[in-house]
Design an enzyme around this catalytic site. Structure first.
Site, PDB file in Angstrom:
ATOM      1  N   TYR A 207     -37.184  86.383 -95.559  1.00 20.35           N
ATOM      2  CA  TYR A 207     -37.668  85.357 -94.621  1.00 20.35           C
ATOM      3  C   TYR A 207     -39.149  85.532 -94.271  1.00 20.35           C
ATOM      4  CZ  TYR A 207     -35.353  88.500 -91.101  1.00 20.35           C
ATOM      5  OH  TYR A 207     -34.905  89.546 -90.353  1.00 20.35           O
TER       6      TYR A 207
ATOM      7  N   LYS B 251     -41.785  90.695 -90.429  1.00 21.64           N
ATOM      8  CA  LYS B 251     -41.672  91.038 -91.855  1.00 21.64           C
ATOM      9  C   LYS B 251     -42.765  90.333 -92.658  1.00 21.64           C
ATOM     10  CE  LYS B 251     -37.946  93.737 -92.049  1.00 21.64           C
ATOM     11  NZ  LYS B 251     -38.006  95.146 -92.456  1.00 21.64           N
TER      12      LYS B 251
HETATM   13  P1  NAP Z   1     -29.922  99.870 -89.902  1.00 20.12           P
HETATM   14  O1  NAP Z   1     -28.831 100.733 -90.426  1.00 20.12           O
HETATM   15  O2  NAP Z   1     -29.761  99.290 -88.554  1.00 20.12           O
HETATM   16  O3  NAP Z   1     -31.293 100.665 -90.006  1.00 20.12           O
HETATM   17  C1  NAP Z   1     -32.303 100.601 -89.085  1.00 20.12           C
HETATM   18  C2  NAP Z   1     -32.796 102.021 -88.873  1.00 20.12           C
HETATM   19  O4  NAP Z   1     -34.004 101.951 -88.115  1.00 20.12           O
HETATM   20  C3  NAP Z   1     -31.816 102.884 -88.095  1.00 20.12           C
HETATM   21  O5  NAP Z   1     -31.563 104.079 -88.841  1.00 20.12           O
HETATM   22  C4  NAP Z   1     -32.542 103.220 -86.798  1.00 20.12           C
HETATM   23  O6  NAP Z   1     -32.321 104.590 -86.438  1.00 20.12           O
HETATM   24  C5  NAP Z   1     -34.013 103.022 -87.169  1.00 20.12           C
HETATM   25  N1  NAP Z   1     -34.829 102.588 -86.034  1.00 20.12           N
HETATM   26  C6  NAP Z   1     -34.686 101.483 -85.277  1.00 20.12           C
HETATM   27  N2  NAP Z   1     -35.631 101.451 -84.321  1.00 20.12           N
HETATM   28  C7  NAP Z   1     -36.399 102.563 -84.485  1.00 20.12           C
HETATM   29  C8  NAP Z   1     -37.540 103.083 -83.804  1.00 20.12           C
HETATM   30  N3  NAP Z   1     -38.092 102.456 -82.738  1.00 20.12           N
HETATM   31  N4  NAP Z   1     -38.083 104.240 -84.251  1.00 20.12           N
HETATM   32  C9  NAP Z   1     -37.533 104.890 -85.310  1.00 20.12           C
HETATM   33  N5  NAP Z   1     -36.460 104.447 -85.992  1.00 20.12           N
HETATM   34  C10 NAP Z   1     -35.898 103.294 -85.586  1.00 20.12           C
HETATM   35  O7  NAP Z   1     -30.131  98.601 -90.860  1.00 20.12           O
HETATM   36  P2  NAP Z   1     -30.367  98.432 -92.430  1.00 20.12           P
HETATM   37  O8  NAP Z   1     -29.672  97.198 -92.783  1.00 20.12           O
HETATM   38  O9  NAP Z   1     -30.067  99.666 -93.189  1.00 20.12           O
HETATM   39  O10 NAP Z   1     -31.936  98.114 -92.486  1.00 20.12           O
HETATM   40  C11 NAP Z   1     -32.872  98.960 -93.113  1.00 20.12           C
HETATM   41  C12 NAP Z   1     -34.086  98.125 -93.513  1.00 20.12           C
HETATM   42  O11 NAP Z   1     -33.722  97.123 -94.465  1.00 20.12           O
HETATM   43  C13 NAP Z   1     -34.754  97.383 -92.370  1.00 20.12           C
HETATM   44  O12 NAP Z   1     -36.151  97.387 -92.554  1.00 20.12           O
HETATM   45  C14 NAP Z   1     -34.227  95.965 -92.516  1.00 20.12           C
HETATM   46  O13 NAP Z   1     -35.068  94.989 -91.938  1.00 20.12           O
HETATM   47  C15 NAP Z   1     -34.204  95.856 -94.026  1.00 20.12           C
HETATM   48  N6  NAP Z   1     -33.322  94.799 -94.532  1.00 20.12           N
HETATM   49  C16 NAP Z   1     -31.969  94.957 -94.472  1.00 20.12           C
HETATM   50  C17 NAP Z   1     -31.156  93.976 -95.019  1.00 20.12           C
HETATM   51  C18 NAP Z   1     -29.655  94.149 -95.045  1.00 20.12           C
HETATM   52  O14 NAP Z   1     -28.965  93.258 -95.502  1.00 20.12           O
HETATM   53  N7  NAP Z   1     -29.077  95.268 -94.624  1.00 20.12           N
HETATM   54  C19 NAP Z   1     -31.719  92.815 -95.564  1.00 20.12           C
HETATM   55  C20 NAP Z   1     -33.113  92.684 -95.586  1.00 20.12           C
HETATM   56  C21 NAP Z   1     -33.898  93.697 -95.074  1.00 20.12           C
HETATM   57  P3  NAP Z   1     -32.162 105.092 -84.898  1.00 20.12           P
HETATM   58  O15 NAP Z   1     -31.210 104.154 -84.242  1.00 20.12           O
HETATM   59  O16 NAP Z   1     -31.632 106.488 -85.061  1.00 20.12           O
HETATM   60  O17 NAP Z   1     -33.553 105.058 -84.308  1.00 20.12           O
END
Ligand code: NAP
Length: 294
Positions: free
Chosen positions: A160, A175
């Protein structure tokens, strides 16, 4: 028919010692996509530092790396706070040595119509996703430049960036900033042998990710249906791992400023003929009403 299935989980694409001299600092590396990417770096011999806020998440990441058999540590970081990032890099470098690869994976997101979004909600997502990516990149860049050695940064984007994200306008704007920052830093730091790329996943519902607030259960279920994606299958975590390791490896030494989309062609399927349009606020209100009834 569908796009063919990838090689099975645990298969390694690059030689197993590709990253034997590397230290990978990965934000949010204890859950979901971050952990899948960290695992593939570990399979190729990297030492890994898992950096995030929640110790339980970090410990899960370290346990996964140790099972693979590499050196791993974990450190608190809040990517919104430059001092916290500096301390996390210091901690990592004392434990494992200089950080050579930075993965900006941390993010926060939730669905809310724009008119209902509080300034605090807007700031908080921009702070984590865009400011956090810049602050970590700046810390990494300063250290590599002052040591006169190269390195690689991999940002994690979202499609997006290019389409807008109705219902997640804060995350989409952040993003888009990350995609743009990838290009600026790639040009600024190429003469210093620091490469900056962006890996853009489609929807990867990995089991251990902290599931965000996709407002409708139907919407969430639709996202998980392979039939909604041109590839006719959901992506697997190891596919992101292979792409990430390639992009940071010596085999990609000429690749910088690039965003690689891995989504089974999903974001390209927009057409003049589209499914029925539903205003974001109607979907949101219906979901809230349904949640209250339960
Ligand atoms: P997720 O499991 O929620 O991962 C997010 C991670 O970010 C968590 O481990 C969290 O750890 C950490 N985090 C959040 N706020 C933080 C902060 N202020 N400081 C340090 N760490 C922080 O979600 P995910 O789906 O695996 O996403 C990972 C990446 O992929 C993200 O950039 C997301 O935008 C991108 N993405 C995901 C998808 C999808 O379908 N899953 C699609 C497109 C893009 P703590 O809670 O321990 O801080």
């Amino acid at each position: 028919m569908a796009l063919r299935a990838p090689p099975k989980y645990g298969t390694t694409m690059l030689p197993p010692d590709t990253f034997k001299d590397d230290v990978v600092f990965i934000t949010g590396g204890g859950t979901g996509i971050g952990k899948a990417i960290a695992s593939e770096f570990a399979r190729c011999g990297a030492s890994i530092s898992i950096a995030s806020r929640d110790e339980t998440h970090r410990l899960a990441g370290v346990e996964a790396m140790e099972k693979i058999g590499v050196r791993a540590t974990h450190t608190f970081v809040d990517v919104r706070e430059p001092e916290s990032i500096e301390a996390a890099f210091d901690f990592t470098e004392n434990a494992l040595g200089p950080v050579t690869i930075l993965i900006n994976n941390a993010a926060g997101n939730f669905e809310v119509p724009a008119e209902k979004m509080s300034p605090n909600a807007w700031r908080s997502v921009i702070d984590i996703v865009l400011n956090g990516t810049f602050f970590c990149s700046r810390e990494f860049g300063q250290r590599r430049l002052s040591a006169a050695v190269g390195g690689a940064i991999l940002n994690i984007g979202a499609t997006y960036s290019w389409t807008g994200g109705p219902g997640t306008s804060h995350s989409a704007a952040a993003k888009a900033g990350v995609t743009n920052l990838t290009q600026s830093l790639a040009v600024e730091w190429a003469p210093d042998d620091i490469r900056v790329n962006c890996l853009v996943p489609g929807y990867f519902p990995l089991p251990d990710r902290s599931e965000g607030g996709w407002v409708t259960p139907e919407g969430k279920a639709a996202l998980r249906r392979a039939s909604t994606i041109p590839a006719q299958r959901i992506g697997e975590g190891q596919e992101l791992g292979w792409a990430a390791t390639y992009m940071c490896s010596p085999y990609a030494a000429y690749l910088t400023g690039h965003s690689l989309v891995l989504d089974g062609a999903n974001w390209l399927r927009r057409n003049l003929r589209m499914p029925e349009f539903e205003p974001v606020r109607d979907v949101y209100d219906a979901a809230r009403a349904a949640t209250k009834k339960d």
